[in-house]
Design an enzyme around this catalytic site. Structure first.
Site, PDB file in Angstrom:
ATOM      1  N   GLY A  39       0.863  -1.179   0.000  1.00 11.80           N
ATOM      2  CA  GLY A  39       0.000   0.000   0.000  1.00 11.80           C
ATOM      3  C   GLY A  39       0.894   1.220   0.000  1.00 11.80           C
ATOM      4  O   GLY A  39       2.074   1.120   0.339  1.00 11.80           O
ATOM      5  N   HIS A  40       0.354   2.375  -0.384  1.00 12.31           N
ATOM      6  CA  HIS A  40       1.183   3.578  -0.407  1.00 12.31           C
ATOM      7  C   HIS A  40       1.408   4.068   1.029  1.00 12.31           C
ATOM      8  O   HIS A  40       0.793   3.541   1.967  1.00 12.31           O
ATOM      9  CB  HIS A  40       0.541   4.663  -1.278  1.00 12.31           C
ATOM     10  CG  HIS A  40      -0.810   5.100  -0.800  1.00 12.31           C
ATOM     11  ND1 HIS A  40      -0.971   5.973   0.248  1.00 12.31           N
ATOM     12  CD2 HIS A  40      -2.053   4.768  -1.220  1.00 12.31           C
ATOM     13  CE1 HIS A  40      -2.253   6.164   0.445  1.00 12.31           C
ATOM     14  NE2 HIS A  40      -2.936   5.439  -0.426  1.00 12.31           N
ATOM     15  N   SER A  46       1.564  -0.102   8.028  1.00 13.20           N
ATOM     16  CA  SER A  46       2.441  -0.189   9.193  1.00 13.20           C
ATOM     17  C   SER A  46       1.639  -0.233  10.498  1.00 13.20           C
ATOM     18  O   SER A  46       2.040  -0.889  11.457  1.00 13.20           O
ATOM     19  CB  SER A  46       3.403   0.997   9.231  1.00 13.20           C
ATOM     20  OG  SER A  46       4.489   0.749   8.374  1.00 13.20           O
ATOM     21  N   GLU A 165       8.873  -2.169   6.419  1.00  8.73           N
ATOM     22  CA  GLU A 165       9.585  -1.321   5.454  1.00  8.73           C
ATOM     23  C   GLU A 165      11.089  -1.353   5.693  1.00  8.73           C
ATOM     24  O   GLU A 165      11.778  -0.333   5.595  1.00  8.73           O
ATOM     25  CB  GLU A 165       9.068   0.114   5.513  1.00  8.73           C
ATOM     26  CG  GLU A 165       7.579   0.170   5.229  1.00  8.73           C
ATOM     27  CD  GLU A 165       7.116   1.549   4.828  1.00  8.73           C
ATOM     28  OE1 GLU A 165       7.862   2.213   4.093  1.00  8.73           O
ATOM     29  OE2 GLU A 165       6.023   1.943   5.235  1.00  8.73           O
TER      30      GLU A 165
END
Lengths: 278, 289, 266
Positions: A39-40, A46, A165
């Site tokens: 997802g952006h 997160s 990430e």
């Protein structure tokens, strides 16, 4: 069979925000799988990861780990089973040297020193950082720091490894190192890997892809299904994998390729067949 | 604004036992209005190089010529004030430089430092904010209350507000998601066209290099190893591999296809180029409709 | 920045480097006590010889010790000056208002200067030959008795070691932010006091914000890795007390007794 992780109707809104970061998210994750949550930035991916080990407590909904409800009593036991590698290589490095940092989690759980020493050594060997055991973090590259963070997770012998990430701040070399390490670990061990990423090539390595946007689960399925819908990916702020761009481009020009997403490897071999049958 | 490096060397902590070479005999030319990319591994001297462009670092040997200004090892700090205005430098993760109470004040900070009146500075700041896509409704907010992507844009507006003639970008899209990255790169290209800027981009994103750069400089151990157009630089995959550099993503796929036996006369750098060379080598059926 | 005492470790593998940090800490404290017991020149000569021998055993060039002296120079000159000009005595060589130089003043000033010098040399030796982290470990060990009065020894030690670990990172961050603001036209080096103080704001605020970010990330990471509080934790890093350490401790005991006896007879 009870899945490893089961999320039921999670909703969470940050203090300083009016829109929920998670909006009624339910999903299950089976043991031993590699899951990519994509997802952006700001899509809630997160936040979702932080609910898994109780770093944030959803206002609504429940998290089950191996059938156990995550609550105040179970949270520390569950944290022991979930290792997380975070985004910033610097800001998760607690120890003053590489070996100290790898030992930190075990120290917290009161593992006797006699047991810690071989586990630190083994974990560092797994991430190929043994020769740096006595080094201070200031002299390591970003990729090396993330490998040390991974060693710290491995030393705790977790069931789940979350990569939040973990490669997004690394240079290509560092990213390549961490990704190839993950592929090896997944093949060798019996970990469940949850990788939170906006790198579509990394997501392509997963068994299952979970697409998030606006705090909602948009779609969950194997990469082939998710990547097949280029428009869907673009609409939710992601890029289309190169192999998919090439496949759709060729199909438009009348090349009779499969109408399914193909990994680069699959694409090259199908193309070769079409070349030989020309 | 033309930029020339003449045999520039730079040593960190010169005259001390800890001295390390940052740049070694760099001779380069960046033409006025051109878009330049600097690539190379971490630690190859890319950031050291760009810090010479506005005199944050003064060469220990050689000359840097930016427009009319010549910077030599003897140049004094005070002589650099004008140069600093003409060369805007966007650092990696520039949002960490925000400090004012409001977005508008932060963007107006640089023009005020360079002698604009408060009213002029505010007007320039508003213009810069519009340029990066930050609306008036955010002007009075604390910069720290914005999202990460917005903070990045505000920080960039803070550099654009200097109205520089040269824009130096040190990995400006690090940490952004794919769409954010694409928007940001398009924005820089648009600003370059509209304001006729000389752009110098430090990056690891080879796809951006292909898409935007006129000239590419490959740095290794503080020295420019190769200078040329993207096509020249990426023409030799083996050379790139030997120097630990990535190919653009199409290049990686082409390498795989070549290995399988496909033939390419030149290295396709974009998807349409790749399709054009690949399609004739494949069996096709008539497309209906 | 490199004048900071924290960054002064001189990597090496000398006899002094290898001594247990606890021993080095204890000896430093003992040395300070001895300096104040010593009232006569022969005692100072003895202590001076000890310092010279220790410096020699560390294998570090004298230059680094002198560099350690520099930040303390103002304090030394000030104190020595006070002694020199404000000690009243019988043999006055020079007088101006309340200021005078007497024989007693000269002697006192000399004593003070020697004391300063010896203490600074010894503590510089400690920081040059002991990694900051080892010092933190040593302190944690020596502070253990304080647990009785509920002093959070483990937490303080962890805090100290994390603080040390982030010194290089924050120094990098400072350089980076300074460069970014210089690129936006800030001049940190010129202008009057007020102008310079004002120029610090664009540095200090981002630095504070980034420290908060680091702290918040670090907290999340530490909780994820099971950190609750200092209790119930095991330790990976241990200090090893070796026979050489015992020998040195014994020798220091002998020296202490010797010095006291010497002082008694002088």
């Amino acid at each position: 069979m009870e899945p490893l992780i089961r999320l039921e109707h999670l909703t969470y809104t940050y203090n300083n925000s009016s829109v929920p970061a998670l909006n009624d998210v339910s999903l299950t994750i089976a043991a031993g799988q590699w899951i990519a949550i994509v997802g952006h930035n700001g899509s809630g991916k997160s936040t979702l990861a932080k609910t898994l080990n109780g770093l944030i407590e959803p206002q609504q909904g429940q998290v089950f780990f191996n059938g156990t409800l995550l609550d105040e009593d179970s949270v520390w036991a569950i944290r022991r089973k979930i290792g997380v590698v975070f985004q910033s290589p610097d800001n998760q490095f607690v120890g003053a040297t590489v070996a100290d940092d790898v030992a930190f989690g075990m120290e917290n759980n009161g593992v006797p020193r006699a047991e810690m020493v071989p586990r630190v050594a083994a974990a560092l060997a797994q991430v190929r950082m043994s020769e740096y055991a006595a080094h201070e973090p200031a002299r390591l590259s970003g990729g090396q720091k993330q490998r040390v963070a991974l060693a710290g997770v491995l030393a705790q012998q977790p069931e789940v490894i979350i990569l939040d990430e973990a490669t997004s701040m690394l240079d290509p070399q560092g990213r390549q190192d961490v990704v190839s390490l993950m592929t090896q670990l997944q093949a060798a061990g019996n970990f469940t890997i949850i990788s939170i990423t906006h790198d579509i090539d990394e997501a392509a390595l997963a068994d299952q892809v979970i697409l998030m946007d606006d705090g909602r689960l948009i779609q969950q399925g194997p990469p082939a299904t998710i990547f097949n819908e280029g428009a869907l990916l673009r609409r939710h702020g992601l890029t289309v994998p190169l192999s998919e761009q090439v496949r759709t481009g060729l199909v438009k020009q009348g090349v009779p390729l499969s109408d399914q997403y193909l990994s680069e490897e699959q694409l090259v071999s199908e193309l070769w067949t079409l070349h030989l049958n020309k | 604004m033309d930029i020339t490096f003449k045999q520039v060397s730079y040593t960190y902590q010169a005259n001390s036992p800890m001295a390390t070479q940052g740049l070694r005999d760099v001779t380069l030319h960046f033409a006025s209005g051109s878009y330049n990319a600097i690539i190379g591994q971490t630690g190859s001297g890319k950031s050291t190089l760009v810090q010479h462009l506005n005199g944050l670092l003064i060469p220990t040997a050689g000359q840097v010529i930016v427009g009319q200004q010549v910077i030599t090892p003897l140049t004094k700090n005070k002589a650099l004030h004008d140069l600093r205005r003409q060369v805007g430098l966007v650092f990696q993760f520039p949002e960490s430089q925000l400090f004012e109470e409001t977005v508008l004040k932060d963007v107006a900070f640089a023009p005020k430092n360079f002698g604009k009146t408060p009213a002029e500075a505010t007007a320039i700041a508003q213009q810069a904010l519009r340029l990066v896509g930050i609306g008036p409704e955010l002007e009075e907010k604390m910069p720290f209350d914005l999202s990460g992507g917005q903070m990045r844009r505000v920080a960039i507006a803070g550099v654009l507000a200097m109205e520089p003639e040269v824009l130096v970008l040190d990995e400006p899209t690090a940490g952004l998601d794919p769409v954010g990255r694409e928007e940001m790169m398009r924005l820089f290209a648009q600003i370059q066209r509209e304001r006729h800027l000389t752009v110098i981009l430090v990056t690891h994103q080879m796809d951006d290099v292909v898409r935007y750069a006129d000239q590419v400089v490959v740095m290794e151990q503080g020295h420019p190893l190769k200078v040329g157009s993207p096509r020249e630089i990426f023409a030799d995959p083996l050379w790139l591999q030997a120097h630990n550099l990535e190919l653009p993503s199409t290049g990686q796929l082409v390498a795989r296809l070549r290995q399988q036996g496909f033939k390419f006369t030149s290295l396709p750098l974009t998807v349409p180029e790749l399709l054009a060379q690949l399609t004739p080598q494949l069996r096709r059926v008539p497309v209906d409709g | 920045m490199d004048k900071l005492i924290l960054g002064r470790y001189y990597p090496g593998d000398s006899f002094v480097h290898r001594l247990d940090p606890r021993l080095k800490l204890i000896l430093n404290i003992l040395f300070i006590i001895l300096i104040f017991i010593a009232q006569h020149w022969p005692s100072y000569l003895l202590l001076g010889l000890v310092v010279i021998a220790s410096v020699w055993a560390s294998g570090i060039s004298l230059r680094f010790f002198l560099r350690g002296l520099r930040p303390m120079l103002v304090l030394i000159i000030f104190t020595v000056g006070l002694q020199l000009f404000f000690t009243s005595g019988q043999h006055v060589y020079w007088q101006w208002g309340i200021l005078s130089i007497s024989q007693e003043g000269l002697i006192n000033a000399a004593y003070i200067a020697v004391r300063f010098l010896l203490i600074i040399f010894m503590s510089t030796l400690l920081t040059l030959t002991t990694q900051p982290l080892e010092i933190a470990d040593g302190l944690e060990y020596l502070m253990k008795p304080l647990k009785v009065v509920k002093f959070p020894v483990n937490e303080v030690a962890l805090m100290l070691s994390i603080a040390l670990r982030f010194v290089p990172k924050l120094m990098d961050e400072t350089t980076k932010i300074m460069n970014a603001q210089r690129a936006r036209g800030v001049d940190f080096n010129n202008g009057g006091l007020i102008k310079r103080a004002k120029a610090l704001l664009p540095l200090l605020i981002p630095l504070m914000m980034s420290s908060i970010d680091i702290a918040s990330d670090l907290t999340t990471a530490m909780i994820s890795r099971g950190y609750r509080d200092g209790e119930g934790r095991s330790r990976y890093r241990i200090l090893k007390w070796r026979p050489t350490d015992t020998v040195i401790l014994a020798a220091s005991g002998v020296l202490t007794v010797g010095l006291i006896v010497l002082e008694h007879f002088l």
